[in-house]
Structure formats: C-alpha cells, structure tokens
Design a protein around this motif. Structure first.
Motif, mmCIF file in Angstrom:
data_model
loop_
_atom_site.group_PDB
_atom_site.id
_atom_site.type_symbol
_atom_site.label_atom_id
_atom_site.label_comp_id
_atom_site.label_asym_id
_atom_site.label_seq_id
_atom_site.Cartn_x
_atom_site.Cartn_y
_atom_site.Cartn_z
ATOM 1 N N ARG A 255 -11.713 -84.203 -160.187
ATOM 2 C CA ARG A 255 -12.774 -83.242 -159.852
ATOM 3 C C ARG A 255 -13.527 -83.989 -159.798
ATOM 4 N NH1 ARG A 255 -14.458 -81.286 -164.429
ATOM 5 N NH2 ARG A 255 -12.262 -81.295 -165.477
ATOM 6 N N GLY A 256 -14.705 -84.554 -159.099
ATOM 7 C CA GLY A 256 -16.148 -85.002 -158.908
ATOM 8 C C GLY A 256 -16.684 -84.649 -160.669
ATOM 9 N N SER A 257 -17.453 -86.047 -161.414
ATOM 10 C CA SER A 257 -17.985 -86.326 -162.301
ATOM 11 C C SER A 257 -19.237 -86.932 -162.501
ATOM 12 C CB SER A 257 -17.395 -85.686 -163.481
ATOM 13 O OG SER A 257 -17.661 -85.652 -164.269
ATOM 14 N N TYR A 258 -19.349 -86.822 -163.346
ATOM 15 C CA TYR A 258 -20.900 -87.862 -163.868
ATOM 16 C C TYR A 258 -20.015 -88.847 -165.083
ATOM 17 C CZ TYR A 258 -24.211 -91.189 -165.020
ATOM 18 O OH TYR A 258 -25.586 -91.852 -165.423
ATOM 19 N N PHE A 259 -20.273 -90.461 -164.805
ATOM 20 C CA PHE A 259 -20.261 -91.521 -166.028
ATOM 21 C C PHE A 259 -21.203 -91.920 -166.083
ATOM 22 C CE2 PHE A 259 -15.816 -88.824 -165.885
ATOM 23 C CZ PHE A 259 -16.372 -88.565 -167.607
ATOM 24 N N SER A 265 -17.121 -91.127 -159.798
ATOM 25 C CA SER A 265 -16.674 -90.454 -161.078
ATOM 26 C C SER A 265 -15.879 -89.294 -161.329
ATOM 27 C CB SER A 265 -17.223 -90.174 -162.780
ATOM 28 O OG SER A 265 -17.890 -91.636 -162.932
ATOM 29 N N ALA A 266 -15.111 -89.214 -161.939
ATOM 30 C CA ALA A 266 -13.575 -88.704 -161.829
ATOM 31 C C ALA A 266 -13.488 -87.925 -162.893
ATOM 32 C CB ALA A 266 -13.127 -88.297 -159.788
ATOM 33 N N GLU A 267 -13.177 -86.656 -163.198
ATOM 34 C CA GLU A 267 -11.953 -85.989 -164.124
ATOM 35 C C GLU A 267 -11.175 -85.586 -163.661
ATOM 36 O OE1 GLU A 267 -15.053 -84.252 -167.867
ATOM 37 O OE2 GLU A 267 -15.531 -83.236 -165.858
ATOM 38 N N ASP A 269 -7.325 -83.217 -164.125
ATOM 39 C CA ASP A 269 -6.981 -81.833 -164.224
ATOM 40 C C ASP A 269 -5.149 -81.413 -164.180
ATOM 41 O OD1 ASP A 269 -9.528 -81.127 -165.383
ATOM 42 O OD2 ASP A 269 -9.858 -79.668 -163.192
ATOM 43 N N GLU A 290 -8.055 -80.112 -167.955
ATOM 44 C CA GLU A 290 -9.043 -81.477 -167.926
ATOM 45 C C GLU A 290 -8.201 -82.358 -169.205
ATOM 46 O OE1 GLU A 290 -12.839 -81.943 -169.075
ATOM 47 O OE2 GLU A 290 -12.860 -84.108 -169.255
ATOM 48 N N GLY A 293 -11.503 -88.626 -168.111
ATOM 49 C CA GLY A 293 -11.835 -89.015 -167.568
ATOM 50 C C GLY A 293 -11.489 -90.207 -167.039
ATOM 51 N N GLY A 295 -13.287 -93.768 -163.166
ATOM 52 C CA GLY A 295 -14.040 -93.320 -162.160
ATOM 53 C C GLY A 295 -13.349 -94.607 -161.535
#
Ligand code: DAH
Length: 348
Positions: A255-259, A265-267, A269, A290, A293, A295
């Motif tokens: 799942r696209g994410s932000y770091f 970045s991706a989380e 699950d 989840e 984290g 990326g």
C-alpha cells in the motif's frame, strides 16, 4: 625366686589372654585406640608395668621375663594390626553400602529458563533474512539528532521530532533513538555496497501507554543497497518474509505510503490472520493487517553517506517486533511483554 618368676610368667599369659579376648569384642576404631593405650601404651600400659619390675629381679630371671614381655608385646601388636585392618575394611564396606550411588537413576530436573517471546520473534525474523543473505548488526540506543533524524531526511519541523515523541538526553542534540533507522546511516558510512543488513533493537517514544503502545519497544530494520535493486526486489523479499513468518497461504498487499527516507514508500499488509479477510475487530473490519513500513532508499539518504544514487539503489524496511509477535501469537496486550508475568511467559 623361681616361684616369683613362674607367677610373673603366668600373669603375663593371663594378661595376653585377657587382652586378646577383649580385642575380639572390639567393634570400632575408637575403642581399638583405647585398647592400644591400655595394654601397649608406653606410659602406663599394662605391659609397661611389667617392664618396670625387671630391675628388681635377679640376674638370671631378667632375660626370661624380658623375652616373655617382648613375646607378649609382639603377639598383641600383631593382633592389634590384624584387628585394625579388619575394622577398617568393615567401615569401608559399610560406607560404600550406605552411600551407594545409583548412577542409572534419572537426574533431578532443574527448572530451565527459556526464551522471551520478543527474543524468539527477533530470532525468527533474523533466521528468515539471514537465509536471504542478510547480516544481523546492532547499534546504539542513545543516538544523535543527526543519525536519528537529519541524515534520514527528516526535516526540523517534522512531527516525528516533536518533543512529545522523543526522549531527549540533551535537547536538540542527543536522544534515545525513536527508530532503528539511524543504523542505516551508520552501516552505509562504515561499508561500501553491496549492503545487506537487518538491525534488531530497542527504540523509545514518549507515548501515552495503552494496550498497543509502550514507551520502549523493539524494531527490526532492514537495508539492502546494490547496483541493481528495484521495487520488485523489495516486493519479492518482503512477500517471502511475510509468508514465512505468517503462513504460506497469506495474501500480501503493498500500500503506497510516506516515509521521509524512502521514495517511493509502501506499507506491507497481510490478510487478517483471524478472519482471513472478511473483517473483524483485530483488522478493524478492513480485512488487512499492517506488518511493516518499507520503501526505496531516498537518493538524498544515499548522497548523505557518499553513495552515488545514479549507481546504487536500495530498499529499506522497518517493523515493530511487539506488533509482529502480537499478530503471530494472537496477543491483545503489548504490556504483557514487559510485565514479567511468568503465567504469560511460560506459554512460549
Ligand atoms: N522507521 C520507521 C518507523 O519507525 C519504520 C520504517 C519505515 C523503516 C520504512 C524503514 C522504512 O526502513 O523503509 O516508523
């Protein structure tokens, strides 16, 4: 004179007979020593008393009595020695019998300790990644602002640096690490690519404590840097990990994410281990849990450690060990891990 001599010889015979009879009846080494003193004692032993008579005898009688005394003495001494040996043998036999040791009996079971569920989870994760060629390294829990934030592209006004979240040792300079990510920087500074490490360790956050938050918990960081490394490598390795850890039939979702230190970045699950995706309290009716984290390492981070981002790519990931253990062993309360309640710990 002759009568006196005969009388003395008879007395000596009687003495010998009495002494030997008593000796027969003796049953301990202590009694034996008493007997020795009584009959053969140099000082007031009964034989000695006869010797003191010799000077008072006539010239002819003296050697007769002397020889007789010696003969009795030798007889008693050798009888003493024989008896002593018998008693010693008997005491040894009795001691061996009394203290008999059955070496075939099962040993006494000592209560053995065992591994804490957090250590065990770290070991399981480490085993999966070491099989993929990762090395396990560890780093300092007290860090500088530079390693924990700046070098990881976390700007000064980033919410993760909030005074609420960070335990400062020297405000603005030295802190208790809030994540294991600073070890990415330390490892890259210390080596050249290829890099493949995982970093388990304690992290600290100034948090309100509840069933899923503690001020001290554990993370495992992962970092891979090489000339050819793409998002596909990240997905392949982390999906492999998720299935080895939580079961081969697990579905895995990125799942696209932000770091700040990865782009993109991706989380990651997995489908809910309780309801298998249909929705329940554990997965908050989303069907997904989840687990970490991740990326692609941000070019700014690579540049910061002197790696050329046009030549090298990398992926990174970080997971909470308590969270992984809670999912894997279906534990609903994070505080159990640090509570030292043996009723909980013994279940592992
Ligand atoms: N350090 C992050 C945290 O504490 C977790 C993390 C996310 C680590 C993405 C990573 C990563 O290495 O790529 O929330």
């Amino acid at each position: 004179m002759i009568e006196q001599l005969d009388a003395l010889l008879a007395q000596l015979d009687a003495l010998q007979e009495r002494a030997l009879r008593e000796l027969e009846a003796i049953n301990s080494l202590a009694e034996l020593e008493d007997w020795d003193v009584r009959y053969l004692g140099r000082h007031r032993g009964e034989l000695k008393n006869f010797s003191t008579l010799i000077p008072k005898l006539g010239k002819a009688e003296r050697p007769v009595i002397g020889q007789k005394i010696n003969a009795v003495k030798e007889k008693l001494e050798s009888a003493l020695e024989t008896r002593r040996q018998e008693l010693r043998d008997r005491e040894l036999r009795e001691a061996l019998e009394r203290e008999r040791l059955d070496v075939t009996l099962p040993g006494r079971a000592l209560p053995a300790g065992h591994m804490h569920p957090i250590s065990r989870t770290i070991l399981e994760v480490a085993r999966i990644f070491t099989r993929m060629g990762f090395q396990v390294v560890q780093g300092p829990e007290v860090e500088t602002d530079y390693y924990n934030f700046q070098a990881l592209n976390i700007p000064v006004d980033h919410p993760a640096r909030d005074m609420q979240d960070t335990f400062w040792v020297v405000p603005g300079e030295i802190l208790l690490r809030t994540q294991t990510s600073p070890m990415q920087i330390r490892v890259m500074q210390a080596t050249r690519p290829p890099v493949r490490v995982i970093v388990p360790g304690k992290v600290f956050r100034h948090e309100a404590i509840d069933a899923s938050h503690e001020a001290m918990f554990h993370q495992i960081e992962g970092l891979l840097v090489d000339e050819r490394c793409t998002m596909a490598d990240l997905k392949g390795s982390l999906a492999r990990f998720a299935r080895e850890m939580f079961g081969e039939d697990r579905r895995v979702r990125f799942r696209g994410s932000y770091f700040p230190f990865t782009e993109p970045s991706a989380e990651v699950d997995i489908d809910c281990i309780l309801c298998k995706g249909s929705g329940c309290r554990l997965c908050k009716y989303s069907g997904w849990l989840e687990i970490l984290g991740s990326g692609m390492v941000h070019p700014r981070v690579l540049r910061e450690v002197g790696y050329d981002p046009r030549k090298y790519r990398g992926y990174a990931f970080g997971m909470g060990v308590e969270r992984i253990a809670m999912l894997k062993y279906a534990i609903g309360e994070i505080r159990l891990f640090s509570g030292n309640d043996l009723r909980f710990l013994r279940q592992f």
